[in-house]
Scaffold this active site. Structure first.
Site, PDB file in Angstrom:
ATOM      1  N   SER A  63      10.481  -1.152   6.535  1.00  0.00           N
ATOM      2  CA  SER A  63      10.815  -2.273   5.644  1.00  0.00           C
ATOM      3  C   SER A  63      11.330  -1.861   4.280  1.00  0.00           C
ATOM      4  O   SER A  63      11.690  -2.732   3.478  1.00  0.00           O
ATOM      5  CB  SER A  63       9.597  -3.183   5.474  1.00  0.00           C
ATOM      6  OG  SER A  63       9.371  -3.943   6.641  1.00  0.00           O
ATOM      7  N   LYS A 117      14.552  -3.367   3.133  1.00  0.00           N
ATOM      8  CA  LYS A 117      14.681  -4.653   2.437  1.00  0.00           C
ATOM      9  C   LYS A 117      15.069  -4.514   0.970  1.00  0.00           C
ATOM     10  O   LYS A 117      15.450  -5.506   0.340  1.00  0.00           O
ATOM     11  CB  LYS A 117      13.376  -5.437   2.581  1.00  0.00           C
ATOM     12  CG  LYS A 117      13.130  -5.890   4.018  1.00  0.00           C
ATOM     13  CD  LYS A 117      11.712  -6.339   4.255  1.00  0.00           C
ATOM     14  CE  LYS A 117      11.530  -6.694   5.733  1.00  0.00           C
ATOM     15  NZ  LYS A 117      10.131  -6.741   6.143  1.00  0.00           N
ATOM     16  N   SER A 168       7.106  -8.900   2.583  1.00  0.00           N
ATOM     17  CA  SER A 168       7.864  -8.141   3.582  1.00  0.00           C
ATOM     18  C   SER A 168       8.228  -8.994   4.793  1.00  0.00           C
ATOM     19  O   SER A 168       8.162  -8.535   5.934  1.00  0.00           O
ATOM     20  CB  SER A 168       7.070  -6.901   4.032  1.00  0.00           C
ATOM     21  OG  SER A 168       7.939  -5.923   4.572  1.00  0.00           O
ATOM     22  N   LYS A 222       8.644  -0.911  -2.759  1.00  0.00           N
ATOM     23  CA  LYS A 222       8.590  -1.549  -1.434  1.00  0.00           C
ATOM     24  C   LYS A 222       7.870  -0.679  -0.417  1.00  0.00           C
ATOM     25  O   LYS A 222       8.086   0.536  -0.344  1.00  0.00           O
ATOM     26  CB  LYS A 222      10.015  -1.832  -0.936  1.00  0.00           C
ATOM     27  CG  LYS A 222      10.072  -2.645   0.342  1.00  0.00           C
ATOM     28  CD  LYS A 222       9.644  -4.075   0.123  1.00  0.00           C
ATOM     29  CE  LYS A 222       9.393  -4.813   1.432  1.00  0.00           C
ATOM     30  NZ  LYS A 222       8.123  -4.413   2.076  1.00  0.00           N
TER      31      LYS A 222
END
Length: 385
Positions: free
Chosen positions: A59, A62, A114, A224
């Site tokens: 993720s 992202k 997320s 992140k």
């Protein structure tokens, strides 16, 4: 007896101090398959473990999805969630088909919780389809310099050849953190967004950031998390202390929280940022000889800063090579000087100074042409042409 105990305690304290000092001064030992520590302002790499090894980014993908959405300038638009987006597996914002929600709230849910469904909803709203959005992601990665990255989706769920590197992810994060909106969202521990439920009722939806480092490290301010079976636990993190911001990336690391903290602490303890001039700033106004204008700005063409070992900071010196004047013609972006950084009298970095505009050479023909064009404009303004 008391003296013996005091002597023993003193020796233990000394050995503890010595061991701690040695540990802090040495790069951290970690289990990550890929890792990097980068200075956010200069892009200098301060630690590297397989930083160019291609790995699944999970993720952390992202980061790119979010910055594209933010830079679109469409954050206040209302989106309608498709059945395809709502059905996306993995971590979810629990969107439902037909739900209306602003792009800003989708980006917040994407970065804090997320949400894979949010990633698809963003892609469809901005590009019409996931495939087209992924093309935009890959073009953006190349423009940033992330040349070893290949995205296959906007969320990071495992897919063939959906790969990046620690270096590329640090570079993408470095770029994204320059955006105040992105930087503010990823530093947020907890927030509320407006949520329209299936019954059509509006209420606040609480979102808590998946990035535990925001609670674990006082200086932490991003970025992140990511986890899949293929990628393992991943983390792109950032922290700011005084005038320096560092970015750490650990990929496929089952000790990601501890390793990221150690990496960031190591950077702050061992390195200092020497700032001299801002990237893009006007450094000086330079006289032009025989030019159509008298002066041209000399711009700093890159970060006029240097990260050095803390022990070397007092030994940093700077020399500027810039002529007193320059002859026309001069072209925008042309190198007209340079800033040279020295550490202990050894040149370690050069930053170009470039012309901020084009200045043509002064000639009679150009003066006559300019006068003629000016006359035509005046006559046209008076309605005589």
């Amino acid at each position: 007896m008391a003296r013996r105990l005091l002597r023993s305690a003193t020796l233990l304290a000394f050995f503890w101090w010595l061991t701690t000092s040695m540990v802090c001064s040495a790069p951290p030992i970690m289990s990550a398959q890929g890792a990097i520590l980068m200075d956010a302002k200069t892009g200098q790499v301060l630690y590297d473990r397989n930083m160019n090894k291609k790995l699944a980014p999970a993720s952390t993908t992202k980061i790119m999805t979010a910055i594209i959405a933010i830079e679109s300038g469409r954050l206040d638009e209302t989106t309608r969630v498709s059945a395809h987006a709502a059905a996306t597996g993995g971590s979810s914002l629990n969107l439902y088909p037909g739900q209306t929600i602003t792009l800003r709230e989708l980006v917040t849910g994407l970065l804090l919780r997320s949400g894979n469904d949010a990633a698809v909803a963003i892609a469809e709203h901005l590009a019409g389809s996931v495939d087209v959005f992924v093309e935009i992601m890959n073009k953006k990665a190349l423009s940033i310099g992330a040349i070893h990255t290949q995205f296959r989706n906007p969320h990071g769920l495992s897919a063939p050849n959906h790969l990046s590197t620690a270096y590329d992810l640090a570079s993408i994060a470095r770029y994204a953190l320059l955006n105040p909106t992105f930087s503010q969202i990823v530093s947020t521990k907890e927030t509320n967004i407006e949520w329209l439920d299936r019954k059509g009722k509006n209420h606040n939806r609480n979102l808590r950031n998946t990035n535990k480092l925001l609670w674990m490290l006082a200086d932490a301010d991003g970025v992140k998390t990511g986890t899949t079976n293929m990628a393992g636990p991943c983390l792109v993190s950032s922290a700011t202390r005084d005038n320096q911001r560092l970015i750490a990336v650990v990929l496929h690391d089952h000790s990601r929280w501890y390793d990221s903290m150690q990496l960031l602490k190591y950077g702050f303890d061992q390195y200092d940022l020497y700032e001299y001039a801002e990237d893009g700033a006007v450094f000086a106004a330079l006289p032009i000889e025989n030019g159509m204008t008298d002066m041209v700005d000399a711009l700093v063409a890159g970060p006029g800063s240097l990260v050095v070992a803390a022990t070397d900071y007092p030994a940093v010196t700077v020399e500027v090579d810039l002529p007193e004047k320059i002859k026309a013609p001069v072209y925008q972006g042309q190198k007209i000087g340079e800033i040279v950084f020295y550490v202990q009298d050894k040149a370690v970095k050069t930053v170009d100074l470039v012309a901020g505009s084009t200045v043509e050479e002064y000639t009679i023909n150009k003066i006559l042409l300019r006068h003629w064009l000016s006359t035509i404009q005046r006559l046209s303004g008076w309605g005589l042409l």
